[in-house]
Write an enzyme that holds these catalytic residues in place. Structure first.
Site, short mmCIF file in Angstrom:
data_model
loop_
_atom_site.label_atom_id
_atom_site.label_comp_id
_atom_site.label_asym_id
_atom_site.label_seq_id
_atom_site.Cartn_x
_atom_site.Cartn_y
_atom_site.Cartn_z
N CYS A 1 3.65 -8.39 -40.52
CA CYS A 1 4.73 -8.86 -40.73
C CYS A 1 5.13 -10.79 -41.39
CB CYS A 1 5.69 -9.16 -39.21
SG CYS A 1 7.71 -9.33 -39.69
N ARG B 1 9.20 -16.06 -29.87
CA ARG B 1 9.57 -17.00 -30.93
C ARG B 1 9.18 -18.45 -30.73
NH1 ARG B 1 14.67 -13.22 -32.57
NH2 ARG B 1 13.90 -11.23 -32.95
N LYS C 1 9.14 -0.92 -28.93
CA LYS C 1 9.15 -2.09 -28.19
C LYS C 1 10.59 -2.73 -28.08
CE LYS C 1 7.62 -6.78 -30.61
NZ LYS C 1 7.43 -7.31 -31.86
N LYS D 1 11.39 -0.20 -32.41
CA LYS D 1 11.20 -1.67 -32.07
C LYS D 1 13.08 -2.28 -32.66
CE LYS D 1 9.86 -6.35 -33.83
NZ LYS D 1 9.41 -7.22 -34.08
N TYR E 1 0.82 -9.58 -22.22
CA TYR E 1 -0.29 -10.92 -21.59
C TYR E 1 -0.71 -11.17 -21.01
CZ TYR E 1 3.10 -11.20 -25.90
OH TYR E 1 3.83 -11.62 -27.35
N CYS F 1 11.71 -11.18 -41.67
CA CYS F 1 11.03 -10.60 -41.60
C CYS F 1 10.78 -9.84 -42.42
CB CYS F 1 11.04 -9.32 -40.57
SG CYS F 1 11.01 -10.38 -38.81
C1 PBG Z 1 7.62 -10.14 -34.74
C2 PBG Z 1 7.03 -9.90 -34.13
C3 PBG Z 1 8.07 -10.03 -32.76
C4 PBG Z 1 7.43 -10.33 -31.86
C5 PBG Z 1 6.11 -9.46 -31.69
N1 PBG Z 1 6.15 -9.72 -33.73
C6 PBG Z 1 9.94 -11.40 -33.46
C7 PBG Z 1 10.99 -10.84 -33.65
O1 PBG Z 1 10.60 -9.54 -34.08
O2 PBG Z 1 11.32 -10.97 -33.43
C8 PBG Z 1 7.67 -9.57 -30.27
C9 PBG Z 1 6.71 -10.32 -29.53
C10 PBG Z 1 6.63 -10.30 -27.84
O3 PBG Z 1 7.82 -10.64 -27.47
O4 PBG Z 1 6.26 -10.31 -27.09
N2 PBG Z 1 7.75 -9.29 -36.36
#
Ligand code: PBG
Length: 342
Positions: A117, A225, A268, A215, A333, A127
């Site tokens: 990304c 973030r 997600k 997502k 995590y 992104c």
């Molecule tokens: C980036 C990305 C994000 C996460 C994983 N890859 C953040 C977003 O979309 O803002 C979030 C992962 C998490 O919160 O554990 N595209």
């Protein structure tokens, strides 16, 4: 009392294991790892207790710690040394992920999945590159003073097709560095197709694609973030990530990724979206992954810190529930702690 049905018969200690429908194994888990090109020492991530950003020099050590717990796969996120409007450090040969991947795959047996990304690499935090005519983060900040926030948000649009070109470069650079699997997370239309083609064209036809297929635009990404320094400088991601209100749309989104050649389908976040995990399990035969995101981790930690919840049992119950809903693998995590415990 003459009861025909007594479900409690099967809840005795010696039979419970035999009739249990779901199990959780270290081999179901993927541990996210943050590699940071801007530091030469480990930096704890405050909102994600137990997690750190590690410098490239420590990437191997960090992954060895994960492997010791029995978790065999890691998902790498990178914080680049510098950012620009197009996110060019994302595909640099000497970029943070490329360097870390080379070292980790060279020195350990870990299965290395790379997050693909641009949000950690663009200076505006979106992104992908913004559509022509849109300002840079700097211009935005300067103009912000005289415009109201809603107005500013309305102008932010990521250029889908320009982003696809960048994604091709990123995945081939990751594969060249030795990545075992790539995981595009930007929710750009057509991303899986162009990535599959680029990998095949460059001789990486053996590298699978795990698509962040459904997502959602979620508030549960907050701690991540901070961790990856990828918050949008203005606006939000609602023009590319999915609306939390939509369930049927997930099936359409995911079908496209399947047609484009995705090998693993991810949902997600995980816990607030178990209906989506369950839908995908029913509709597709692909392996289903779920991402137990940073906010899901942080809230259990915060409650446990106050003594309001037991961390270990709520974490295990969360992960077991994600599997019960139909996930085959879980990014979390909690991976190391839970694997250690199992
Ligand atoms: C980036 C990305 C994000 C996460 C994983 N890859 C953040 C977003 O979309 O803002 C979030 C992962 C998490 O919160 O554990 N595209």
């Amino acid at each position: 009392m003459d009861l025909t049905h007594r479900p409690r018969r099967l809840r005795q200690d010696r039979i419970r294991g035999l009739v249990s429908e779901t199990s959780l194994e270290p081999s179901d888990l993927i541990a996210p790892v943050f590699v940071d090109a801007t530091t030469d020492e480990r930096i704890p991530i405050e909102s994600m207790p137990g997690h750190e950003r590690v410098p490239v020099e420590e990437a191997v050590t960090r992954v060895e710690e994960v492997l010791e717990t029995g978790v065999g796969a890691v998902m790498l996120f990178g914080i680049p040394g510098s950012k620009d409007p197009g996110g060019s450090r994302a595909w640099a040969d000497d970029g943070v992920i490329q360097e870390a991947t080379r070292r980790i795959t060279g020195e350990t047996d870990a299965y290395v999945i790379t997050d693909v990304c641009l949000c950690e690499y663009t200076d505006h935090g979106h992104c992908g590159p913004l559509e022509a005519g849109l300002e840079t983060a700097h211009d935005h900040a300067a103009r912000g003073a005289e415009r109201d926030p809603a107005d500013r948000e309305a102008t932010v649009t990521v250029d889908n097709d320009a982003t696809l070109t960048a994604l091709e470069r990123i995945v081939t650079s990751h594969a060249a560095a030795g990545a075992d699997m790539v995981a595009p997370s930007g929710m750009m239309d057509g991303m899986v197709g162009v990535i599959r083609e680029a990998l095949d064209r460059e001789g990486y036809e053996h590298v699978p694609v795990m698509s962040y297929a459904a997502k959602y635009r979620s508030a549960f990404y907050g701690p991540f973030r901070d961790a990856a320094d990828g918050a949008p400088a203005f606006g939000d991601r609602r023009h590319y990530q999915m609306d939390p209100a939509n369930r049927r749309e997930a099936l359409r989104e995911v079908s496209l990724d399947v047609e484009e050649g995705a090998d693993v389908l991810m949902v997600k976040p995980a816990l607030p979206y178990l209906d989506i995990v369950s839908d995908l399990r029913r509709e597709f035969d692909h392996p289903i992954a779920a991402y137990n995101v940073s906010g899901e981790y942080a809230m259990l930690h915060a409650a446990a810190e106050k003594g309001w919840l037991d961390l270990e049992s709520t974490a295990l119950e969360s992960l077991l529930s994600i599997k019960r809903a139909g996930a085959d693998l879980i990014l979390t995590y909690f991976a190391e702690d839970v694997a250690d415990r199992l």
